[in-house]
Every structure is written in C-alpha cells, then in structure tokens.
Design an enzyme around this catalytic site. Structure first.
Site, PDB file in Angstrom:
ATOM      1  N   ASP A 106      -3.864  16.869  11.992  1.00 45.26           N
ATOM      2  CA  ASP A 106      -5.146  17.075  12.663  1.00 45.26           C
ATOM      3  C   ASP A 106      -5.729  15.705  12.989  1.00 45.26           C
ATOM      4  OD1 ASP A 106      -4.800  19.780  12.062  1.00 45.26           O
ATOM      5  OD2 ASP A 106      -6.012  19.664  10.250  1.00 45.26           O
TER       6      ASP A 106
ATOM      7  N   SER B 201      -7.534   7.707   7.815  1.00 41.99           N
ATOM      8  CA  SER B 201      -6.303   6.987   8.087  1.00 41.99           C
ATOM      9  C   SER B 201      -5.762   7.313   9.462  1.00 41.99           C
ATOM     10  CB  SER B 201      -5.266   7.295   7.011  1.00 41.99           C
ATOM     11  OG  SER B 201      -5.734   6.920   5.743  1.00 41.99           O
TER      12      SER B 201
END
Length: 255
Positions: A73, A213
């Site tokens: 995602d 991240s």
C-alpha cells in the site's frame, strides 16, 4: 541541523526502545485517530510496535500472468533510469551503483524503469512479491536514517544514504528485478522473511518496523508497461495511490 543532532545523539535508538515497550501503548489510540485508520481492535495491541507491524488482511491480488502488481500500500511514482544508470527523483540525483554498491549490476539496468512506493503512516507496512520467481541473497547496507518525506527527498539523496536492503529477484515475467527496502527516520528495521528460495506472486516478502518507509523496484529496459491512467499522472512527476496486489502495469509486449 536538527536531524543531524538527533542522529548524533542516538535519540533515534531511544525512540525505538520506547516504541517496542508497553509504555508506548497509549500512542496507538492517538495514532489511529490522527491518521483515520479504520481499526476497531486497536486496544488489543501491547505496544506501538506491535500495532505498527500488524498483519494485513487478505485482500484481492491480480494473479493474471504478466500483470505487474503493487508490492504494498502507498503512493507510487515512476522515474526513468538513464543510460548512465542514474536517475533523478525530485531534485536529487542518484546513481544506481551507489544504491546497490555493485557497478556491474547497475549497468544491467541502464535505460530501465524505477518505481517508488512511498508508504504512509496509515498504511500496512508489509510487502509482497510481484511475480513468481527466485529470491537471491539479501544485501543489507547500514547507512543512516533520514526522513523519507518529500521535503527531505528534495534536500538529500536519502535513498543512497539511508539504511537499505536490496535483493535481486529473478522473476518469471519481468526478468531480473531489484527490490530495495529503504529505512526512514526512527525506522531501522527492515525484516525480510527469506532468501535463496523460490517465491510466488502475492506471497509476503517482509515488513518494516516503525515508522514510515519506501520501496524501490528497478526494472531493466523494455520489461514493463504501466497502465495508461498511471502513466498520465506519473509522467509529470506526480504520485498515484496504490494498494497491495492491485494491477499497475504489465509485461512489455503483453496485449
């Protein structure tokens, strides 16, 4: 300057310890509300870290052979890899050989494509394989931990400075693919589940530890073709929202 002070003082390590402890449990409710995360059982987590690495519910995965899926995602952007194995992201210049620290391998991706998946605080921080294939050695490079927010990426070449783990994936439909997981500020943990083994499309590859991240996918020249609606957005340096398992393109030459 503040970021450098944090890194020098090792305050980031103290933050990681805190997020792993039960003392961080009250943060979960605040985080869920702040980022509008639709999660009803958040009170069951014993620490912020346990909440952050929660498993993603099984969702639809495009299993059509030759279809390229998103590994996670997040927000997708795309950039061409130049013939000298370099590419520009925002205002930062990158050389592929600096990213993987392997000049010979970098040359094999000249003229290819770089896909960047920027995970947000509300996203599940787990990622999967984009195709069937063979997973070679995981190569972890310590680096430092800068923020991967857009404002930081415009100031520093964070993807070749940050802690990262890259792997050469020998895929069935897209040839050799480099997948690199990039750590961010306070995010030291990049946990990959396996190496030197076969994998299947949609199988979980690993997860990030707190907080946000980035994943890079590097393809050789003429291996992929993104969907038309994505190309229109990404061609102008924009980002497109994607979810793990959704089709974002296909094998070049596939009708």
């Amino acid at each position: 300057m503040l970021l450098k002070l944090i890194l020098f003082s090792r305050a980031d390590r103290l933050a990681v310890r805190f997020l792993h402890s039960s003392l961080s449990r009250p943060m979960v409710g605040w985080y869920v509300r702040r980022h509008n995360i639709p999660l009803e059982n958040w009170r069951s987590f014993r620490s912020f870290r346990e909440f952050f690495i929660r498993r993603r519910p099984n969702g639809p995965v495009d299993m059509e052979p030759g279809h390229l899926i998103s590994p996670c995602d997040g927000w997708l952007s795309a950039w061409p890899i130049r013939e000298d194995s370099s590419f520009f992201i925002k205002r930062s210049h990158y050389r592929l050989k600096d990213l993987v620290q392997d000049e010979e391998l970098a040359r094999e991706f000249q003229g290819g494509d770089c896909l960047i998946f920027r995970l947000c605080p509300s996203d599940y921080h787990r990622y999967c394989y984009i195709d069937d294939g063979y997973h070679r050695k995981c190569n972890c490079i310590p680096g430092t931990l800068h923020s991967v927010q857009p404002i930081a990426c415009e100031t520093y070449p964070v993807y070749v400075l940050n802690r990262r783990c890259w792997t050469l994936l020998v895929t069935e439909h897209f040839g050799p693919v480099i997948q690199a997981e990039i750590g961010a500020l306070v995010v030291g943990g990049i946990v990959n589940e396996r190496e030197h083994t076969r994998f299947h499309k949609g199988m979980e590859k690993g997860h990030f530890e707190p907080a946000g991240s980035t994943i890079l996918l590097l393809f050789q020249k003429d291996r992929i073709r993104l969907l038309p609606d994505l190309r229109d957005v990404l061609a102008h340096g924009g980002e497109h929202r994607v979810t793990q398992g959704m089709c974002i393109g296909m094998q070049e030459g596939l009708s």
